[in-house]
Design an enzyme around this catalytic site. Structure first.
Site, PDB file in Angstrom:
ATOM      1  N   TYR A 130      31.651  36.087  35.019  1.00  0.00           N
ATOM      2  CA  TYR A 130      31.629  34.902  34.171  1.00  0.00           C
ATOM      3  C   TYR A 130      30.189  34.539  33.839  1.00  0.00           C
ATOM      4  O   TYR A 130      29.392  34.289  34.746  1.00  0.00           O
ATOM      5  CB  TYR A 130      32.316  33.725  34.878  1.00  0.00           C
ATOM      6  N   ASP A 176      21.177  22.208  32.197  1.00  0.00           N
ATOM      7  CA  ASP A 176      22.382  22.415  31.381  1.00  0.00           C
ATOM      8  C   ASP A 176      22.671  21.156  30.567  1.00  0.00           C
ATOM      9  O   ASP A 176      23.620  20.425  30.821  1.00  0.00           O
ATOM     10  CB  ASP A 176      23.568  22.765  32.285  1.00  0.00           C
ATOM     11  N   ASP A 219      30.695  31.422  28.648  1.00  0.00           N
ATOM     12  CA  ASP A 219      30.601  30.033  28.208  1.00  0.00           C
ATOM     13  C   ASP A 219      30.140  30.024  26.751  1.00  0.00           C
ATOM     14  O   ASP A 219      29.127  30.641  26.406  1.00  0.00           O
ATOM     15  CB  ASP A 219      29.587  29.309  29.099  1.00  0.00           C
ATOM     16  N   ASP A 275      30.011  26.902  25.160  1.00  0.00           N
ATOM     17  CA  ASP A 275      29.710  25.482  24.958  1.00  0.00           C
ATOM     18  C   ASP A 275      30.747  24.816  24.050  1.00  0.00           C
ATOM     19  O   ASP A 275      31.939  24.960  24.277  1.00  0.00           O
ATOM     20  CB  ASP A 275      28.290  25.323  24.424  1.00  0.00           C
ATOM     21  N   HIS A 328      35.128  30.315  26.580  1.00  0.00           N
ATOM     22  CA  HIS A 328      35.746  28.993  26.559  1.00  0.00           C
ATOM     23  C   HIS A 328      34.926  28.072  25.655  1.00  0.00           C
ATOM     24  O   HIS A 328      33.696  28.150  25.588  1.00  0.00           O
ATOM     25  CB  HIS A 328      35.941  28.415  27.959  1.00  0.00           C
ATOM     26  N   GLU A 367      34.647  23.908  24.492  1.00  0.00           N
ATOM     27  CA  GLU A 367      34.964  22.594  25.038  1.00  0.00           C
ATOM     28  C   GLU A 367      34.939  21.514  23.958  1.00  0.00           C
ATOM     29  O   GLU A 367      34.509  21.750  22.825  1.00  0.00           O
ATOM     30  CB  GLU A 367      33.974  22.253  26.152  1.00  0.00           C
ATOM     31  N   CYS A 399      26.342  19.561  31.542  1.00  0.00           N
ATOM     32  CA  CYS A 399      27.185  20.157  32.571  1.00  0.00           C
ATOM     33  C   CYS A 399      28.409  19.285  32.807  1.00  0.00           C
ATOM     34  O   CYS A 399      28.311  18.058  32.904  1.00  0.00           O
ATOM     35  CB  CYS A 399      26.389  20.310  33.862  1.00  0.00           C
ATOM     36  N   ARG A 404      38.644  24.493  26.859  1.00  0.00           N
ATOM     37  CA  ARG A 404      38.184  23.592  27.918  1.00  0.00           C
ATOM     38  C   ARG A 404      38.189  22.150  27.399  1.00  0.00           C
ATOM     39  O   ARG A 404      37.767  21.896  26.259  1.00  0.00           O
ATOM     40  CB  ARG A 404      36.774  23.984  28.352  1.00  0.00           C
ATOM     41  N   GLU A 419      38.354  20.452  32.933  1.00  0.00           N
ATOM     42  CA  GLU A 419      37.098  20.432  33.686  1.00  0.00           C
ATOM     43  C   GLU A 419      36.965  19.207  34.586  1.00  0.00           C
ATOM     44  O   GLU A 419      37.476  18.127  34.284  1.00  0.00           O
ATOM     45  CB  GLU A 419      35.928  20.465  32.689  1.00  0.00           C
ATOM     46  N   ASN A 452      37.651  25.635  37.609  1.00  0.00           N
ATOM     47  CA  ASN A 452      36.208  25.779  37.754  1.00  0.00           C
ATOM     48  C   ASN A 452      35.782  25.225  39.114  1.00  0.00           C
ATOM     49  O   ASN A 452      35.917  24.028  39.369  1.00  0.00           O
ATOM     50  CB  ASN A 452      35.494  25.010  36.631  1.00  0.00           C
TER      51      ASN A 452
END
Length: 299
Positions: free
Chosen positions: A40, A54, A81, A83, A108, A110, A118, A153, A183, A205
């Site tokens: 990942y 992050d 990721d 974002d 993913h 989000e 983060c 996500r 998340e 996660n």
């Protein structure tokens, strides 16, 4: 991409997909050598390796460049990721194409407002339902005809509550996502509730020191999750190991001992030295046929 070696193929199996977080070619190689079925690419680790927190400071180009390095370093599937998708439906469409071109198996996306942060920090904001689902539909359309897996996500748990997060997870699956990712779940009851209330495969996660409690991977599987990612496992270990080594040298004014430590050659072997050494002499042998770029007959 080999259809037998994708996240979609792993999802068809009964085992939990455990994907430790990696942030460069070296950590990816070590993870594959340790026997994990997937890696990942952590956004937090990718940012930290470039000297940033992050906080959504990296661009899509920086993220996909790192994804390409990781993908070519291992033979196991890469989940990455992506974002927020880096904007609206147009940006999401391009982002999906860029990740696919670099050999990534899944991403993913989000629903945070950009610049994001983060998922285990406070102060997050999320976009409207409409904007989120439009991006998921765009991402789903952009990967059509491939084995690429789209993970939706939602960070709504921390902002709008658990009920809204579950709604968004289900709506994203209806909009074309393959896997739901709620998340920053905050206790064991919430963790257990997601696979029961979400009508599709779920990802958990597990962030070291994050908001979600530490839960054994066997328990995660029994709860019904299909994927578990551990973004901070290697990054936090590197922090600890580097701090310890640097402090030792400062205190003792001596280099770290070589006794019982792998040699330079052994370290290079972990990143493919034997394969590259074989190329040094291979093409000096006239018995090795020349590579032809225009077909077997050279035409």
């Amino acid at each position: 991409m080999d259809a037998s070696n994708t996240v979609r193929a792993l999802l068809a199996r009964p085992e939990l997909i455990v994907a430790p977080g990696v942030y460069d070619g070296l950590t990816a190689m070590l993870t594959e050598q340790a026997g994990f079925p997937a890696v990942y690419m952590t956004g937090a680790g990718t940012a930290a390796a470039r000297g940033f927190p992050d906080f959504g400071l990296l661009t899509m180009s920086e993220m996909v460049e790192n994804a390409g390095v990781i993908a070519r370093s291992v033979s196991v599937p890469l989940i990455a990721d992506a974002d927020t998708g880096y904007g609206n439906e147009l940006n999401v469409t391009r982002a999906v194409s860029e990740y696919i071109m670099r050999g990534v198996s899944a991403i993913h996306i989000e629903d945070q407002v950009m610049p994001k942060r983060c998922g285990h920090l406070d102060g997050k904001e999320v976009v409207s339902r409409e904007d989120y689902l439009a991006n998921i539909r765009a991402a789903s359309a952009a990967r059509a005809g491939t084995d690429f897996v789209l993970i939706a996500r939602t960070d709504a748990r921390a902002v709008l509550g658990m009920e809204e997060a579950i709604w968004r997870a289900n709506a994203a699956l209806d909009a074309g996502a393959d896997v739901a990712f709620v998340e920053a779940l905050q206790d064991a009851d919430e963790v257990a509730a997601v696979p029961r209330k979400v009508s599709g495969p779920c990802l958990l996660n597990l962030v070291r020191g994050g908001k979600t409690p530490d839960i054994g991977l066997t328990d995660v599987h029994e709860m019904g999750y299909r994927i578990a990612i551990m973004p901070s496992m290697l990054l936090s270990t590197v922090f600890e190991a580097c701090d310890r080594a640097l402090a030792t040298v400062r205190e003792t004014m001596r280099p770290l001992s070589s006794a019982g430590f792998p040699s330079v050659r052994e370290r290079f072997q972990r990143v493919g030295a034997d394969r590259w050494d074989a190329l040094r002499t291979r093409f000096r042998d006239p018995a090795v046929p020349e590579a032809r770029g225009r077909g077997e007959d050279g035409a």
